[in-house]
Every structure is written in structure tokens, then in C-alpha cells.
Design a protein around this motif. Structure first.
Motif, PDB file in Angstrom:
ATOM      1  N   ASN A  35       0.846  -1.190   0.000  1.00  0.00           N
ATOM      2  CA  ASN A  35       0.000   0.000   0.000  1.00  0.00           C
ATOM      3  C   ASN A  35       0.880   1.238   0.000  1.00  0.00           C
ATOM      4  O   ASN A  35       1.764   1.378   0.860  1.00  0.00           O
ATOM      5  N   ILE A  36       0.616   2.133  -0.946  1.00  0.00           N
ATOM      6  CA  ILE A  36       1.368   3.384  -1.049  1.00  0.00           C
ATOM      7  C   ILE A  36       0.489   4.507  -0.507  1.00  0.00           C
ATOM      8  O   ILE A  36      -0.682   4.624  -0.870  1.00  0.00           O
ATOM      9  N   GLU A  37       1.075   5.318   0.351  1.00  0.00           N
ATOM     10  CA  GLU A  37       0.363   6.420   0.993  1.00  0.00           C
ATOM     11  C   GLU A  37      -0.268   7.345  -0.050  1.00  0.00           C
ATOM     12  O   GLU A  37       0.361   7.694  -1.049  1.00  0.00           O
ATOM     13  N   ASN A  38      -1.517   7.758   0.193  1.00  0.00           N
ATOM     14  CA  ASN A  38      -2.235   8.655  -0.710  1.00  0.00           C
ATOM     15  C   ASN A  38      -1.655  10.062  -0.689  1.00  0.00           C
ATOM     16  O   ASN A  38      -1.064  10.485   0.310  1.00  0.00           O
ATOM     17  N   ASP A  39      -1.876  10.794  -1.779  1.00  0.00           N
ATOM     18  CA  ASP A  39      -1.406  12.177  -1.884  1.00  0.00           C
ATOM     19  C   ASP A  39      -1.844  13.034  -0.702  1.00  0.00           C
ATOM     20  O   ASP A  39      -1.057  13.804  -0.168  1.00  0.00           O
ATOM     21  N   LYS A  40      -3.109  12.894  -0.293  1.00  0.00           N
ATOM     22  CA  LYS A  40      -3.646  13.742   0.769  1.00  0.00           C
ATOM     23  C   LYS A  40      -3.000  13.489   2.127  1.00  0.00           C
ATOM     24  O   LYS A  40      -3.049  14.339   3.005  1.00  0.00           O
ATOM     25  N   ASP A  41      -2.368  12.316   2.303  1.00  0.00           N
ATOM     26  CA  ASP A  41      -1.747  11.960   3.577  1.00  0.00           C
ATOM     27  C   ASP A  41      -0.244  12.242   3.628  1.00  0.00           C
ATOM     28  O   ASP A  41       0.377  12.075   4.668  1.00  0.00           O
ATOM     29  N   VAL A  42       0.317  12.676   2.508  1.00  0.00           N
ATOM     30  CA  VAL A  42       1.764  12.856   2.404  1.00  0.00           C
ATOM     31  C   VAL A  42       2.200  14.149   3.075  1.00  0.00           C
ATOM     32  O   VAL A  42       1.600  15.196   2.880  1.00  0.00           O
ATOM     33  N   GLU A  43       3.258  14.029   3.871  1.00  0.00           N
ATOM     34  CA  GLU A  43       3.895  15.196   4.468  1.00  0.00           C
ATOM     35  C   GLU A  43       5.352  15.182   4.058  1.00  0.00           C
ATOM     36  O   GLU A  43       6.047  14.198   4.260  1.00  0.00           O
ATOM     37  N   GLY A  44       5.817  16.249   3.454  1.00  0.00           N
ATOM     38  CA  GLY A  44       7.218  16.331   3.057  1.00  0.00           C
ATOM     39  C   GLY A  44       7.457  15.772   1.673  1.00  0.00           C
ATOM     40  O   GLY A  44       6.560  15.696   0.839  1.00  0.00           O
ATOM     41  N   GLU A  45       8.688  15.344   1.448  1.00  0.00           N
ATOM     42  CA  GLU A  45       9.139  14.922   0.124  1.00  0.00           C
ATOM     43  C   GLU A  45       9.019  13.423  -0.122  1.00  0.00           C
ATOM     44  O   GLU A  45       9.335  12.955  -1.209  1.00  0.00           O
TER      45      GLU A  45
END
Length: 70
Positions: free
Chosen positions: A32-42
């Protein structure tokens, strides 16, 4: 968990998700790859579930696909 750069995410997923599907099928690992909305940083988190061998294979493949495809 593995971290990949946001810029490498599309490369790992591949067109229409084909690369990530292939990795899942080959390794039998749940990925599972983290969704765009949950991403913090690079970077974004890639969560892997399976046996130690499955996780090892999937980690290797996810980390190296981005390097090879650059």
C-alpha cells in the motif's frame, strides 16, 4: 515500511498501476502506497505486509525500480 520520494511514486506504480501490480503478483506481498492527501514532506510511506521473504523481495523491487527507471 519503506519510504520513496514523491517524484518516484508514479514510476513505482507504473502506467495504469501495472508495475505495482506486477510486484504484488511476483512477491505475493500486500503493498500500500500512501495517498497524496496523507503525504507530508518529500517522501511517502509504502506499507508492506507478508512473510519476511515476501517483504524483503518487495522492498528490494520498490526501492530499485525508481533507480533503474531514472
Amino acid at each position: 515500511q519503506v519510504l520513496i520520494s514523491n517524484s518516484d511514486t508514479a514510476t513505482v506504480i507504473g502506467p495504469k498501476g501495472i508495475r505495482i501490480k506486477d510486484i504484488r503478483q511476483y512477491t505475493k506481498c500486500e503493498i500500500n502506497i500512501e495517498n497524496d492527501k496523507d503525504v507530508e514532506g518529500e517522501s511517502r510511506k509504502v506499507t508492506l505486509r507478508g512473510s519476511a521473504r515476501q517483504i524483503h523481495r518487495a522492498t528490494f523491487m520498490v526501492q530499485n525500480i525508481a533507480k533503474v527507471m531514472r
